[in-house]
Design a protein around this motif. Sequence first.
Motif, PDB file in Angstrom:
ATOM      1  N   ASP A  80     -40.216  68.222  43.120  1.00  0.00           N
ATOM      2  CA  ASP A  80     -39.606  68.923  41.991  1.00  0.00           C
ATOM      3  C   ASP A  80     -38.087  68.818  41.967  1.00  0.00           C
ATOM      4  OD1 ASP A  80     -42.007  71.673  42.073  1.00  0.00           O
ATOM      5  OD2 ASP A  80     -42.064  69.696  41.092  1.00  0.00           O
ATOM      6  N   MET A  81     -37.487  68.281  43.015  1.00  0.00           N
ATOM      7  CA  MET A  81     -36.034  68.150  43.067  1.00  0.00           C
ATOM      8  C   MET A  81     -35.574  67.123  42.060  1.00  0.00           C
ATOM      9  SD  MET A  81     -35.553  68.104  47.200  1.00  0.00           S
ATOM     10  CE  MET A  81     -33.834  67.611  47.076  1.00  0.00           C
ATOM     11  N   SER A  82     -34.356  67.287  41.580  1.00  0.00           N
ATOM     12  CA  SER A  82     -33.801  66.260  40.692  1.00  0.00           C
ATOM     13  C   SER A  82     -33.655  64.973  41.475  1.00  0.00           C
ATOM     14  CB  SER A  82     -32.434  66.709  40.161  1.00  0.00           C
ATOM     15  OG  SER A  82     -31.542  66.914  41.232  1.00  0.00           O
ATOM     16  N   GLU A  83     -33.929  63.859  40.855  1.00  0.00           N
ATOM     17  CA  GLU A  83     -34.005  62.583  41.557  1.00  0.00           C
ATOM     18  C   GLU A  83     -32.613  62.043  41.866  1.00  0.00           C
ATOM     19  OE1 GLU A  83     -35.511  58.336  40.179  1.00  0.00           O
ATOM     20  OE2 GLU A  83     -37.152  59.767  40.395  1.00  0.00           O
ATOM     21  N   PRO A  84     -32.236  61.981  43.164  1.00  0.00           N
ATOM     22  CA  PRO A  84     -30.922  61.450  43.521  1.00  0.00           C
ATOM     23  C   PRO A  84     -30.999  59.938  43.687  1.00  0.00           C
ATOM     24  CG  PRO A  84     -32.042  62.217  45.471  1.00  0.00           C
ATOM     25  CD  PRO A  84     -32.995  62.398  44.327  1.00  0.00           C
ATOM     26  N   SER A  85     -29.862  59.319  43.964  1.00  0.00           N
ATOM     27  CA  SER A  85     -29.886  57.897  44.297  1.00  0.00           C
ATOM     28  C   SER A  85     -30.540  57.751  45.670  1.00  0.00           C
ATOM     29  CB  SER A  85     -28.464  57.339  44.325  1.00  0.00           C
ATOM     30  OG  SER A  85     -27.686  58.024  45.279  1.00  0.00           O
ATOM     31  N   TYR A  86     -31.181  56.624  45.900  1.00  0.00           N
ATOM     32  CA  TYR A  86     -31.907  56.477  47.151  1.00  0.00           C
ATOM     33  C   TYR A  86     -31.930  55.032  47.597  1.00  0.00           C
ATOM     34  CZ  TYR A  86     -35.588  55.388  43.754  1.00  0.00           C
ATOM     35  OH  TYR A  86     -36.297  54.869  42.715  1.00  0.00           O
ATOM     36  N   VAL A  87     -32.240  54.855  48.893  1.00  0.00           N
ATOM     37  CA  VAL A  87     -32.415  53.539  49.493  1.00  0.00           C
ATOM     38  C   VAL A  87     -33.893  53.185  49.410  1.00  0.00           C
ATOM     39  CG1 VAL A  87     -32.173  52.184  51.621  1.00  0.00           C
ATOM     40  CG2 VAL A  87     -30.496  53.959  51.056  1.00  0.00           C
ATOM     41  N   THR A  88     -34.208  51.934  49.217  1.00  0.00           N
ATOM     42  CA  THR A  88     -35.603  51.492  49.163  1.00  0.00           C
ATOM     43  C   THR A  88     -36.020  50.865  50.485  1.00  0.00           C
ATOM     44  OG1 THR A  88     -35.483  51.075  46.788  1.00  0.00           O
ATOM     45  CG2 THR A  88     -37.247  49.975  48.000  1.00  0.00           C
ATOM     46  N   PHE A  89     -37.169  51.308  50.988  1.00  0.00           N
ATOM     47  CA  PHE A  89     -37.765  50.707  52.183  1.00  0.00           C
ATOM     48  C   PHE A  89     -39.197  50.354  51.821  1.00  0.00           C
ATOM     49  CE2 PHE A  89     -40.002  50.577  56.209  1.00  0.00           C
ATOM     50  CZ  PHE A  89     -39.085  49.984  57.067  1.00  0.00           C
ATOM     51  N   ASN A  90     -39.436  49.090  51.521  1.00  0.00           N
ATOM     52  CA  ASN A  90     -40.739  48.651  51.032  1.00  0.00           C
ATOM     53  C   ASN A  90     -41.380  47.706  52.042  1.00  0.00           C
ATOM     54  OD1 ASN A  90     -42.979  48.052  49.543  1.00  0.00           O
ATOM     55  ND2 ASN A  90     -41.914  46.939  47.917  1.00  0.00           N
ATOM     56  N   ALA A  91     -42.299  48.237  52.855  1.00  0.00           N
ATOM     57  CA  ALA A  91     -42.942  47.444  53.909  1.00  0.00           C
ATOM     58  C   ALA A  91     -44.122  46.662  53.320  1.00  0.00           C
ATOM     59  CB  ALA A  91     -43.397  48.351  55.051  1.00  0.00           C
ATOM     60  N   ASN A  92     -43.806  45.759  52.400  1.00  0.00           N
ATOM     61  CA  ASN A  92     -44.846  44.966  51.738  1.00  0.00           C
ATOM     62  C   ASN A  92     -44.939  43.550  52.303  1.00  0.00           C
ATOM     63  OD1 ASN A  92     -42.522  43.856  50.751  1.00  0.00           O
ATOM     64  ND2 ASN A  92     -43.066  44.025  48.571  1.00  0.00           N
ATOM     65  N   HIS A  93     -44.411  43.377  53.518  1.00  0.00           N
ATOM     66  CA  HIS A  93     -44.515  42.103  54.224  1.00  0.00           C
ATOM     67  C   HIS A  93     -44.483  42.392  55.729  1.00  0.00           C
ATOM     68  CE1 HIS A  93     -40.211  42.823  53.356  1.00  0.00           C
ATOM     69  NE2 HIS A  93     -39.977  42.251  54.524  1.00  0.00           N
ATOM     70  N   PRO A  94     -44.770  41.414  56.596  1.00  0.00           N
ATOM     71  CA  PRO A  94     -44.934  41.684  58.036  1.00  0.00           C
ATOM     72  C   PRO A  94     -43.759  42.434  58.671  1.00  0.00           C
ATOM     73  CG  PRO A  94     -45.733  39.492  57.524  1.00  0.00           C
ATOM     74  CD  PRO A  94     -45.097  40.012  56.262  1.00  0.00           C
ATOM     75  N   PHE A  95     -44.096  43.342  59.586  1.00  0.00           N
ATOM     76  CA  PHE A  95     -43.087  44.165  60.249  1.00  0.00           C
ATOM     77  C   PHE A  95     -43.529  44.468  61.670  1.00  0.00           C
ATOM     78  CE2 PHE A  95     -45.992  46.964  57.927  1.00  0.00           C
ATOM     79  CZ  PHE A  95     -46.387  47.874  58.898  1.00  0.00           C
ATOM     80  N   ALA A  96     -42.577  44.870  62.487  1.00  0.00           N
ATOM     81  CA  ALA A  96     -42.844  45.343  63.848  1.00  0.00           C
ATOM     82  C   ALA A  96     -42.601  46.849  63.890  1.00  0.00           C
ATOM     83  CB  ALA A  96     -41.951  44.631  64.859  1.00  0.00           C
ATOM     84  N   PHE A  97     -43.191  47.517  64.870  1.00  0.00           N
ATOM     85  CA  PHE A  97     -42.967  48.952  64.999  1.00  0.00           C
ATOM     86  C   PHE A  97     -43.145  49.373  66.446  1.00  0.00           C
ATOM     87  CE2 PHE A  97     -47.532  48.593  64.479  1.00  0.00           C
ATOM     88  CZ  PHE A  97     -48.051  49.582  65.292  1.00  0.00           C
ATOM     89  N   PHE A  98     -42.554  50.497  66.792  1.00  0.00           N
ATOM     90  CA  PHE A  98     -42.832  51.132  68.078  1.00  0.00           C
ATOM     91  C   PHE A  98     -42.825  52.631  67.896  1.00  0.00           C
ATOM     92  CE2 PHE A  98     -38.307  50.032  68.009  1.00  0.00           C
ATOM     93  CZ  PHE A  98     -37.672  51.224  68.341  1.00  0.00           C
TER      94      PHE A  98
END
Length: 425
Positions: free
Chosen positions: A389-407
């Motif tokens: 419900d918050m007003s939409e601020p500017s934001y960074v995009t993180f789109n994991a739609n391709h291979p990635f590593a994680f820990f």
Amino acid sequence: MDCLVAANTRFCCDLFREISKVDRHKNMFFCPLSISAAFGMVRLGARSDSARQIDEVLHFSEFSQSESKEPSPCLKSDQRKVVADSRLEEQEKTTGSLDLQDNSSNDGSDALSCYFGKLLSKLGRIRADCMLSIANRLYGDQEFPISPVYIDGVIQFYHTTIESVDFRKDSEKSRQEINFWVESQSQGKIKELFGKDSIDNTTVLVLVNTVCFKSKWEKYFDCENTVDAPFTINENEKKTVKMMNQTGLFRIGFIEEVKAQILEMRYKKGKLSMFVLLPSSSSDNLKGLEELERKITYEKILAWTSPENMSEEMVAVSFPQFTLEDSYDLSSLLQGMGVTDIFDETKADLTGISLSPNLYLSKVIHRTYVEVDEDGTQAAAASGAVVADMSEPSYVTFNANHPFAFFIKHNKTQTILFHGRVCSP
């Protein structure tokens, strides 16, 4: 404790590269801490070259050197005196005997095991907030009597025991017993760890190592925002996956040297976090991931996850659902890394486990299971609605739609519990 965490992380990076040699484009998920602890348990009973090889490959020797100046605070006062006396004796002798070297080796493995015990106890406290099942157990043939001192050490430090079974006369019953224990420890997630004929009458010592993990996100993904979306595996292959979406405050950074974003997603109560390393999208996403993986080290992980590199920002996160289940034959992997003697009947020295000169490690299996999904609750949905419900601020995009590593890391101790990659959800 910090030195043990560093040793475990260095081994994690080494093992990741070793597994990658088999298939660079395969999904991967393993628990370096669990493997290190399992081999700490073996190290407690290893001697001579068998012990030294474990120390070198799992970086236990670096831990021992950093802890060598003072007797371990884990040890009781009378044990510290014995350690101090043995060191004084070493200084007075111009040449050390084999017995003295073995005693010194034992002191080091005792301290190592003690710190493992402390670390595992700390991690045990988070189990109320998530499903974390780390299970290690040694199964030895009953013809090899196990040292009571060794059994006491394994129980005290590694919170497990060594079981006596009859591999020689009833290998099938032994196989079923091991599989039943694994299934019960993994809450039914891991079944039939050892298939038919994988254990026979030549088996003498088996190390079983299983891990299951599932936890709720601190900031859950609303199921209503999960959509079918394309995941680009490489320039020629795409697949449709369930992509979860949310916008909120997350710690995020960009690693210039590998051209990758890094995102922290905390689990419930913030004790654990998943850090996702996402290479910039390119014509060959798998190659970008390979280049990133080659540069992962203990020092780089510390730098990349530091406050200097990551800051809290409003982020639009798109992240795929996935379930990873994997099994690794650590016998062959570790032999490729330099741990060879304990798997060789003619060279193994496990006389700290049993005085029998014929005892060697037959098999080491590491089996893992992880689920990643929205994992939300009704109460969390209510708080999520406030964010929506918050007003939409500017934001960074993180789109994991391709291979990635994680820990997945335990934040208080900086211990990496799990490491993996997703090439195809």
